[in-house]
Design an enzyme around this catalytic site. Structure first.
Site, mmCIF file in Angstrom:
data_model
loop_
_atom_site.group_PDB
_atom_site.id
_atom_site.type_symbol
_atom_site.label_atom_id
_atom_site.label_comp_id
_atom_site.label_asym_id
_atom_site.label_seq_id
_atom_site.Cartn_x
_atom_site.Cartn_y
_atom_site.Cartn_z
ATOM 1 N N ASP A 1 0.862 -1.172 0.000
ATOM 2 C CA ASP A 1 0.000 0.000 0.000
ATOM 3 C C ASP A 1 0.904 1.229 0.000
ATOM 4 O OD1 ASP A 1 -2.339 1.634 0.504
ATOM 5 O OD2 ASP A 1 -3.224 -0.164 1.393
ATOM 6 N N ASP B 1 -2.987 4.749 -2.281
ATOM 7 C CA ASP B 1 -4.013 5.239 -1.361
ATOM 8 C C ASP B 1 -4.425 6.687 -1.613
ATOM 9 O OD1 ASP B 1 -5.427 4.693 1.246
ATOM 10 O OD2 ASP B 1 -4.275 6.463 1.843
ATOM 11 N N GLU C 1 -6.365 4.090 -5.950
ATOM 12 C CA GLU C 1 -7.632 4.285 -5.244
ATOM 13 C C GLU C 1 -8.133 5.659 -5.671
ATOM 14 O OE1 GLU C 1 -9.724 4.386 -0.842
ATOM 15 O OE2 GLU C 1 -7.839 5.406 -1.171
ATOM 16 N N HIS D 1 -11.256 -3.107 2.788
ATOM 17 C CA HIS D 1 -11.158 -2.851 4.229
ATOM 18 C C HIS D 1 -11.864 -1.572 4.678
ATOM 19 C CE1 HIS D 1 -8.273 -0.264 2.410
ATOM 20 N NE2 HIS D 1 -8.076 0.360 3.551
ATOM 21 N N ASP D 2 -12.391 -0.795 3.734
ATOM 22 C CA ASP D 2 -13.094 0.445 4.083
ATOM 23 C C ASP D 2 -14.603 0.300 3.964
ATOM 24 O OD1 ASP D 2 -10.769 1.918 4.468
ATOM 25 O OD2 ASP D 2 -10.687 2.587 2.367
#
Ligand code: TEU
Ligand code: CA
Length: 556
Positions: free
Chosen positions: A98, A200, A257, A329-330
């Site tokens: 990440d 990210d 993202e 994961h969000d």
């Protein structure tokens, strides 16, 4: 479309803290991940993305990095990381980390030095402004609630910017020295043998200049940070430089993202000369989202889901290769979100798996999705770990909801839903740890766990395994990877169906996205059933009977 090595792969996201704990401290770790590589390989996974494992105070679970060059001891050591890279390579698997470079941690050395000397070198690594009339310089609201400008520690008259948590100060991408440090770090990791990065919150790196106030949109006297971001122009200049200085010379695989790129910008992002290899399709993820809070967000119906996905497919066409997900994961668990309440069972889970996995693009599985893990019930707000859920609870209360109503609202969207430990078995703590897990295990682990699913040929796990195998089957791969996607029966309520058309092969994916059975027309006779989530298929040359939540993949 130019063919690339990763197009026919299957990708998997690991949330390390909740994947597998090797030493009983309740926190998943790198040795735990290494011990599960064979499992992932058996599922059909090729590419693994690890959510952050760098040194971090974990204020936002690792998305607040205090040292980019080291592994947080809770997750393991650099030797463990090297071992993971080696073990993955042995299995023809690729590891992606990440990349969190919109911000770092307030415990990063750069920020400490900025606090010591705001006018010095490191002060310029951040956005630091003098107070206006003794108050915060701008009125933006941060993503996780409260103002996006916070007093700089040790300086009564100075404030720093944080679009996310106050422990996540934004890095100043306008400063070339700061960018150089970021590129150095990225190249250091790529030289180590990393395949690439998931990138990210990247749109946030460009702020609208000159900085200014925006219209107040809530009683807190603040303004949604999107108001500033929508005005920002020029993120492409940063992303071009980033690509040219790091990813391109390493031929790295990158997935952005990216939330709401501006209309027409898609080719710049993922076209042949794009900033990234791929980016996620968040169209269904953000459907119904309200800036006023989760309690005002609308739920998504099967027709909405289909329409969102098809709209993206239409937009992407041959421009690039999108990444398809149902969760991360969000977000809440995909099965809890995209299957109407009360109808979640192994058939509907397999149906959802079929329709998203065989879309054009790279299929991603988020840990636990392959066994059909579901949202976790919340008893009290004290049990909630997720900082954004805690904030959204307050927003709901301030808007007049009762505690119970506010809890119901956040239960649906809380990031904890996806972050409960992986359910390996029916043993204590779902076999995730021998100690006390950092976040409670979902109480349904006795019914939903890998060990039992491995023993059951009809399990959700085995279905995912078949999906991955089908997409890689030399007979059908060309069509399933590169074939055009053409919607079928797209106006029929609760049906999700599409063709994948190859040069001399047509595959039809058909799903009955409801609990009632129904008859649907077939456009041509079926030559072979490639996959079926139920035992039987009732069809003739012109029509097919699909049971509730039945999904089939037909060779026409
Ligand atoms: O998420 C970016 C992002 O936009 C989030 O604010 C997202 O909308 C929110 O989490 C939904 O509740 C990334 C990471 O994926 C997330 O885990 C981090 O918290 C965030 O960046 C900050 O690094
Ligand atoms: Ca551990």
């Amino acid at each position: 479309m130019k063919k690339l090595w990763w197009h026919d792969k299957v990708a998997y996201q690991i949330y390390p803290k909740s994947f597998c704990d090797s030493n009983g401290d309740g926190i998943g770790d790198l040795p735990g991940i290494i011990s599960k590589l064979d499992y992932l390989k058996s599922l059909g996974v090729d590419i693994i993305w690890l959510s952050p494992i760098y040194v971090s105070p974990l204020a936002d679970q690792g998305y607040d990095i205090a040292d980019y060059y080291n592994i947080d001891p809770r997750f393991g050591t650099m030797e463990d990381m090297d071992e993971l890279l080696e073990q993955a390579k042995k299995r023809d698997m690729y590891v992606v980390m990440d990349l969190v470079v919109n911000h770092c941690s307030d415990e990063h050395e750069w920020f400490r030095k900025a606090c010591e000397d705001p006018d010095g070198k490191y002060g310029k690594f951040f956005y630091i402004e003098t107070a206006k009339d003794g108050k915060r310089p701008y009125n933006w609201r941060s993503y996780f609630g409260g103002p996006a400008w916070e007093k700089l520690p040790g300086h009564e008259d100075k404030y720093y910017m944080h679009l996310f948590h106050r422990k996540q100060p934004d890095l100043n991408w306008e400063n070339p020295e700061c960018r150089e440090e970021i590129y150095r770090m990225i190249n250091w990791w790529l030289d180590k043998g990393l395949a690439g990065f998931r990138i990210d919150a990247i749109i946030n790196i460009k702020k609208a200049l000159p900085l200014h106030d925006y219209p107040v949109d809530r009683e807190d006297g603040l303004s949604d940070v999107h108001n500033m971001l929508h005005e920002a122009v020029g993120v492409g200049d940063f992303l071009t430089e980033l690509r040219d200085r790091t990813f391109r010379p390493h031929d790295a695989f990158t997935v952005g993202e990216v939330f709401d790129e501006k209309p027409g910008e898609l080719p710049q992002f993922i076209g042949e000369d794009g900033y990234f290899s791929s980016m996620y399709d968040f169209a269904p993820t953000i459907f119904g989202f309200s800036r006023e809070g989760w309690h005002k967000s609308e739920e998504i119906t099967p027709d909405d889901y289909r329409n969102c996905v098809f709209k993206t497919q239409q937009k992407v066409k041959d421009v690039g290769f999108i990444s398809n997900i149902i969760e991360n994961h969000d977000e809440p668990r995909g099965v809890s979100r995209y299957i109407p309440e009360g109808e979640c069972d192994s058939s509907s889970k397999k149906m959802l798996a079929t329709v998203y996995f065989l879309l054009k693009g790279l299929p991603w599985i988020y840990q636990g999705q392959e066994i059909g893990m579901e949202n976790v019930p919340i008893g009290t707000i004290q049990e909630v770990d997720d900082i954004s859920a805690r904030y959204m609870y307050q927003v709901a209360l301030e808007d007049g909801l009762s505690e119970k109503e506010a809890l119901t609202a956040i239960q649906k969207f809380s990031r904890d839903n996806a972050r409960t430990p992986f359910q390996w078995s029916a043993k204590a703590q779902a076999g995730f740890t021998t100690g006390t897990p950092w976040l409670n295990v979902n109480p349904n682990y006795k019914e939903i766990n890998l060990e039992e699913q491995l023993a059951d040929p009809d399990s959700v796990f085995h279905y995912y395994q078949r999906l991955a195998a089908l997409r890689k089957d030399p007979e059908y791969k060309e069509t399933l990877v590169y074939g055009e996607l053409i919607p079928y029966l797209e106006d029929t309520h609760n049906v999700m169906a599409y063709y994948r058309k190859g040069e001399d092969q047509t595959i039809l994916v058909m799903a009955n996205y409801q609990k009632e059975g129904r008859e649907l027309a077939l456009p041509a006779a079926c030559k072979k059933v490639l996959l079926n989530n139920l035992a039987d298929t009732k069809m003739n040359d012109a029509s097919i009977w699909l049971e509730g939540y039945q999904a089939v993949v037909l060779l026409l």
